[in-house]
Write an enzyme that holds these catalytic residues in place. Structure first.
Site, PDB file in Angstrom:
ATOM      1  N   GLU A 232     -12.188  10.849  -2.827  1.00  0.00           N
ATOM      2  CA  GLU A 232     -11.233  10.427  -1.790  1.00  0.00           C
ATOM      3  C   GLU A 232      -9.829  10.954  -2.102  1.00  0.00           C
ATOM      4  OE1 GLU A 232     -13.392   6.036  -1.299  1.00  0.00           O
ATOM      5  OE2 GLU A 232     -11.645   6.286  -2.576  1.00  0.00           O
TER       6      GLU A 232
ATOM      7  N   GLY B  64      -6.146  11.982  -1.654  1.00  0.00           N
ATOM      8  CA  GLY B  64      -5.056  11.824  -0.692  1.00  0.00           C
ATOM      9  C   GLY B  64      -3.978  12.837  -1.017  1.00  0.00           C
TER      10      GLY B  64
ATOM     11  N   ARG C 225       9.653   7.257  -3.310  1.00  0.00           N
ATOM     12  CA  ARG C 225       8.963   7.546  -4.574  1.00  0.00           C
ATOM     13  C   ARG C 225       9.898   7.703  -5.779  1.00  0.00           C
ATOM     14  NH1 ARG C 225       6.157  11.030  -5.875  1.00  0.00           N
ATOM     15  NH2 ARG C 225       4.363   9.962  -6.710  1.00  0.00           N
TER      16      ARG C 225
ATOM     17  N   CYS D   9      22.541   1.593   1.165  1.00  0.00           N
ATOM     18  CA  CYS D   9      23.359   0.727   0.315  1.00  0.00           C
ATOM     19  C   CYS D   9      22.520   0.172  -0.818  1.00  0.00           C
ATOM     20  CB  CYS D   9      24.009  -0.358   1.160  1.00  0.00           C
ATOM     21  SG  CYS D   9      25.066   0.373   2.419  1.00  0.00           S
TER      22      CYS D   9
HETATM   23  C1  PLP Z   1      -4.921   5.553  -2.649  1.00  0.00           C
HETATM   24  C2  PLP Z   1      -6.368   5.730  -2.779  1.00  0.00           C
HETATM   25  C3  PLP Z   1      -6.905   7.028  -2.843  1.00  0.00           C
HETATM   26  C4  PLP Z   1      -6.065   8.265  -2.862  1.00  0.00           C
HETATM   27  O1  PLP Z   1      -5.317   8.404  -4.029  1.00  0.00           O
HETATM   28  P1  PLP Z   1      -4.524   9.777  -4.293  1.00  0.00           P
HETATM   29  O2  PLP Z   1      -3.802   9.545  -5.563  1.00  0.00           O
HETATM   30  O3  PLP Z   1      -3.590   9.972  -3.147  1.00  0.00           O
HETATM   31  O4  PLP Z   1      -5.535  10.866  -4.369  1.00  0.00           O
HETATM   32  C5  PLP Z   1      -8.280   7.142  -2.882  1.00  0.00           C
HETATM   33  N1  PLP Z   1      -9.087   6.063  -2.882  1.00  0.00           N
HETATM   34  C6  PLP Z   1      -8.596   4.801  -2.827  1.00  0.00           C
HETATM   35  C7  PLP Z   1      -9.530   3.664  -2.830  1.00  0.00           C
HETATM   36  C8  PLP Z   1      -7.231   4.598  -2.783  1.00  0.00           C
HETATM   37  O5  PLP Z   1      -6.742   3.359  -2.744  1.00  0.00           O
END
Ligand code: PLP
Length: 403
Positions: free
Chosen positions: A263, A265, A302, A332
């Site tokens: 997964e 991101g 971030r 601020c």
């Molecule tokens: C946030 C998250 C991701 C993605 O994480 P990255 O660091 O952006 O790759 C994948 N799986 C789950 C369950 C998450 O909470």
């Protein structure tokens, strides 16, 4: 290596749409996806883009068009993915602390769900028995990730069902005849060392014999990308090799084929994004030279939230002699976007580009200080397309009752 989006294009975007502005480079997202496919070409792997990193419908639709599935962290992300015309079979739901009604809703929409607690597993069993497959998120007790805030698999983390409670998991599965098809772990974000994933795989392969219906192992996201110039990210080829070797060995030993899911991101969208900002004010004191810009922690949290480094370039004065600047936002709060950066001389009116802003940038933005959320632009096939307009004061007032 994939080059950054050329300065003239970014400057053109800033002129056309104004600043602060998020710009995303579609080809970079495609390149990242292709490099994942390549690194894992030796095993049966499926990728689900973790939509929470950047949830704009146009991004979801583009990622879908690449052939990548989608991982959602809330029922609304599922609805956005469906709105982007992603097929429900290509959507995963992995969340925590949610009301069971959200799980029922996800099932009604035909989405595959991971449950994150014994409580949710029991409710799932009572409600669906073996009529709908489900995945289980486990807490592997592995400490990993860029920092504690983004570390999710350790022994005091709220995420997942602790592996020590395996007996209770198995008891629930057997009493409700639950059809568990995936085991899931996500140990955190910014995991540089491929060995952390290997540790997770070993743990899951040790217990998967107790889950006869499981056909896929989901290893979550968390691949690290470089933020500093010359920094190294996760070595994807090393990880791809390890995955192929471990699952092949397991298959040879047991005759059982297990698909692998990830997964990602950040890996897909982080480096594709730029936050463009205009310098409003230069201010000097004995110790520092500040460049005050038209964005801040309301639009990129971030650096403050995670102490994250984001590389910053001066797009409009690139050849000037170098000087040292601390780039600060207009909120601020002490919202330092970059401290003591050596860069070409900054003038008021210069446009700066904050890099690696594609993941957890716009998506974590707020309207703090009653500032408006910026516009988003997608650069694709040689043209700039507005994919979210800038907010207006009306947007801030819209949900408030009339005075
Ligand atoms: C946030 C998250 C991701 C993605 O994480 P990255 O660091 O952006 O790759 C994948 N799986 C789950 C369950 C998450 O909470």
């Amino acid at each position: 290596m994939f080059p950054h989006l050329a300065s003239p294009i970014l400057i053109e975007a800033a002129h056309q749409f104004g600043t602060p502005l998020y710009v995303y480079h579609a080809e970079r997202i495609r390149f990242q996806y292709q490099s994942l496919k390549q690194a894992f070409a030796n095993w049966d792997v499926r990728f689900f883009y973790a939509a929470k990193a950047l949830t704009n419908l146009h991004i979801l639709s583009y990622v879908d068009s690449l052939g990548c599935a989608i991982d959602c962290s809330s029922i609304n992300e599922i609805k956005l993915a469906l709105r982007a015309k992603v097929a429900s079979e290509k959507i995963l739901y992995t969340s925590n602390s949610i009301n069971f009604t959200e799980i029922e809703e996800a099932v009604a929409l035909g989405v595959y769900v991971h449950v994150d607690s014994l409580s949710a597993l029991e409710k799932f069993g009572k409600r669906f028995g073996n009529s709908y497959p489900v995945g289980i998120r486990l807490r592997p007790n592995i400490m990993a990730g860029g920092n504690l805030k983004i570390s999710t698999g350790h022994a005091s983390s709220k995420f997942g069902i602790p592996v020590e409670q395996l007996d209770q998991v198995l008891a629930l599965i057997s009493s409700y005849n639950i059809n568990v098809q995936t085991l899931h772990i996500h140990t955190g974000s910014e995991i540089k060392d491929a060995k952390v994933f290997v540790q997770g795989i070993s743990l899951l392969l040790d217990i998967v014999a107790q889950f006869p219906n499981v056909s896929a192992i989901n290893l979550g996201g968390g691949f690290k990308v470089p933020y500093y110039p010359n920094e190294k990210g996760t070595d994807m080829n090393e990880l791809g090799q390890s995955v192929a070797t471990l699952f092949m060995e397991y298959q040879q030993k047991t005759g059982r084929h297990l698909q692998v899911w990830f997964e990602p991101g950040k890996y897909l969208v982080c480096e594709a994004g730029y936050l463009l900002t205009t310098v409003n004010v230069l201010k000097e004191n004995e110790a520092q030279r500040f460049a005050g810009v038209d964005t801040g922690l309301n639009q990129l949290i971030r650096p403050m939230f995670y102490d994250a480094y984001h590389h910053i370039e001066n797009l409009t004065n690139p050849l000037a002699p170098v000087n040292t600047y601390t780039i600060v936002g207009n909120i601020c709060e002490t919202d330092t976007l970059g401290a003591d950066r050596s860069m070409p001389a900054i003038r008021e009116g210069d446009i700066l580009s904050i890099q690696n802003a594609g993941a957890y940038g716009f998506q974590m933005a707020s309207s703090y200080n009653a500032r408006l959320r910026p516009a988003e632009v997608l650069y694709k096939d040689g043209s700039l397309q507005l994919i979210r307009r800038r907010e207006t004061l009306e947007d801030l007032i819209q949900t408030q009752e009339n005075l």
